[in-house]
Design an enzyme around this catalytic site. Structure first.
Site, PDB file in Angstrom:
ATOM      1  N   ARG A 299       0.854  -1.182   0.000  1.00  0.00           N
ATOM      2  CA  ARG A 299       0.000   0.000   0.000  1.00  0.00           C
ATOM      3  C   ARG A 299       0.895   1.240   0.000  1.00  0.00           C
ATOM      4  O   ARG A 299       1.950   1.262   0.639  1.00  0.00           O
ATOM      5  CB  ARG A 299      -0.908   0.023   1.235  1.00  0.00           C
ATOM      6  CG  ARG A 299      -2.090  -0.930   1.166  1.00  0.00           C
ATOM      7  CD  ARG A 299      -3.123  -0.454   0.155  1.00  0.00           C
ATOM      8  NE  ARG A 299      -4.337  -1.254   0.159  1.00  0.00           N
ATOM      9  CZ  ARG A 299      -4.548  -2.310  -0.624  1.00  0.00           C
ATOM     10  NH1 ARG A 299      -3.597  -2.706  -1.444  1.00  0.00           N
ATOM     11  NH2 ARG A 299      -5.692  -2.965  -0.586  1.00  0.00           N
TER      12      ARG A 299
ATOM     13  N   GLU B 132      -3.467   7.601  -4.859  1.00  0.00           N
ATOM     14  CA  GLU B 132      -3.778   7.053  -6.191  1.00  0.00           C
ATOM     15  C   GLU B 132      -5.088   7.644  -6.735  1.00  0.00           C
ATOM     16  O   GLU B 132      -6.024   7.871  -5.974  1.00  0.00           O
ATOM     17  CB  GLU B 132      -3.904   5.526  -6.095  1.00  0.00           C
ATOM     18  CG  GLU B 132      -2.616   4.861  -5.678  1.00  0.00           C
ATOM     19  CD  GLU B 132      -2.780   3.367  -5.411  1.00  0.00           C
ATOM     20  OE1 GLU B 132      -3.910   2.846  -5.588  1.00  0.00           O
ATOM     21  OE2 GLU B 132      -1.797   2.727  -5.024  1.00  0.00           O
TER      22      GLU B 132
ATOM     23  N   HIS C  51      -1.014   0.323  -9.906  1.00  0.00           N
ATOM     24  CA  HIS C  51      -1.644  -0.584  -8.936  1.00  0.00           C
ATOM     25  C   HIS C  51      -2.266  -1.779  -9.671  1.00  0.00           C
ATOM     26  O   HIS C  51      -3.461  -2.052  -9.556  1.00  0.00           O
ATOM     27  CB  HIS C  51      -2.704   0.151  -8.116  1.00  0.00           C
ATOM     28  CG  HIS C  51      -3.022  -0.543  -6.817  1.00  0.00           C
ATOM     29  ND1 HIS C  51      -3.427   0.120  -5.694  1.00  0.00           N
ATOM     30  CD2 HIS C  51      -2.978  -1.858  -6.458  1.00  0.00           C
ATOM     31  CE1 HIS C  51      -3.637  -0.726  -4.702  1.00  0.00           C
ATOM     32  NE2 HIS C  51      -3.366  -1.943  -5.144  1.00  0.00           N
TER      33      HIS C  51
END
Length: 311
Positions: free
Chosen positions: A230, A259, A277
């Site tokens: 993360r 993000e 991601h």
């Protein structure tokens, strides 16, 4: 009558078709869901969401008959688990579906940074090879790797590192039973004894900025950081500063603090490889994740224990 569920993130076509067959599916963003009329909100019995979206407490509170939040992923840092438990709401994840792909992505990013794969691709495409050469890359085989977190994903990363004859150490609060690797209790010590640091721990408040300036400086100017966990685990401002100032050798990043926004300074750095991601974004894994979500929902609505619960 079909049970009403709220779908907050799109899923594979075949999975959404299965949801439509079994449930009355309301597709909405979190903002749209928060604006549902009380009568519509009262009908919702399940939320299907992703790890990046989660289920904010304000939304959970608006759904009086909510019984389960089925996460299409393994992250629960966007869900208040204590609140869910207090409300009697089950929370499930797609455990056991992501580890291979995320571990593969960690190794792919490591190789891309070390071997300058992306930079060299741009160099060849631009015709640079016709008139010059690029700087040498770095060897991966035999290097010292530190893995921050040794859950399912961390263990799969370690197994792949074994194939590269790497010296493997890991950092967790307590040693992992039967793990054949060297345990280090402190992230700074882990980084100091490594050429490569791979972040594979959970997100959330407990691990926020676990990788800070001290850890990055311990990794050093030839060190490489890979983050497939993360964005919150790494102090992104300190990471950018370390890369720009040359205190860190390179980074392979699949996740970011805000993000999909990526710090502008990272975009200009050849020593950094960036991914959106996407570690678990393969057809095979997304299908397996979706089927796991379907199994958790079916079990809940049939009065059985969901296969992969968190709460």
């Amino acid at each position: 009558m079909k049970p009403a569920i709220l779908l907050l993130e799109p899923m594979m076509g075949e999975i959404e078709a299965a949801l439509d067959s079994a449930y009355a599916v309301h597709r909405a963003s979190v903002a749209e869901a928060l604006a549902l009329a009380e009568s519509a909100a009262a009908e919702i019995r399940a939320i299907v969401t992703g790890g990046g979206t989660g289920a904010p407490p304000a939304l959970v509170a608006r759904l009086p008959n909510l019984g389960i939040v089925a996460v299409n992923g393994v992250g629960t840092d966007k869900i208040d688990l204590a609140d869910a438990r207090a409300r009697g709401v089950r929370v499930t994840i797609t455990a056991g579906t992501l580890a291979d792909d995320v571990a593969d992505q960690a190794i792919a990013l490591l190789l891309a940074v070390s071997k300058k794969v992306v930079r060299n691709d741009r160099f060849v495409r631009a015709g640079g090879w016709l008139s010059g050469n690029v700087p040498l890359g770095r060897k991966v085989s035999g290097k010292r790797v530190g893995i921050l977190g040794l859950g399912n994903i961390g263990r799969e990363i370690a197994r792949r590192c074994e194939g590269f004859s790497m010296d493997i150490s890991y950092c967790t609060r307590t040693p992992v039973a039967a793990a054949p690797y060297r345990h280090v209790a402190d992230p700074v010590a882990l980084a100091k004894d490594a050429d490569i640091l791979i972040v594979a721990t959970v997100g959330g408040a407990g691990t926020k900025h676990l990788v800070n300036r001290a850890v990055l400086d311990a990794l050093g100017p030839d060190g490489i950081l890979v983050n497939i966990a993360r964005g919150s685990v790494v102090d992104e401002a300190e990471l950018v500063a370390a890369l720009v100032e040359g205190r860190l050798g390179g980074a392979g990043l699949d996740v970011f603090a805000d993000e999909p926004r990526v710090p502008e300074a990272l975009l200009a750095l050849d020593a950094v490889v960036l991914a959106p991601h996407q570690a678990g974004a393969t057809v095979e894994t997304r299908t397996a994740m979706g089927r796991n979500v379907l199994a958790n929902l079916a079990a809940y609505f049939e009065g059985r224990e969901p296969p992969t619960p968190v709460v």
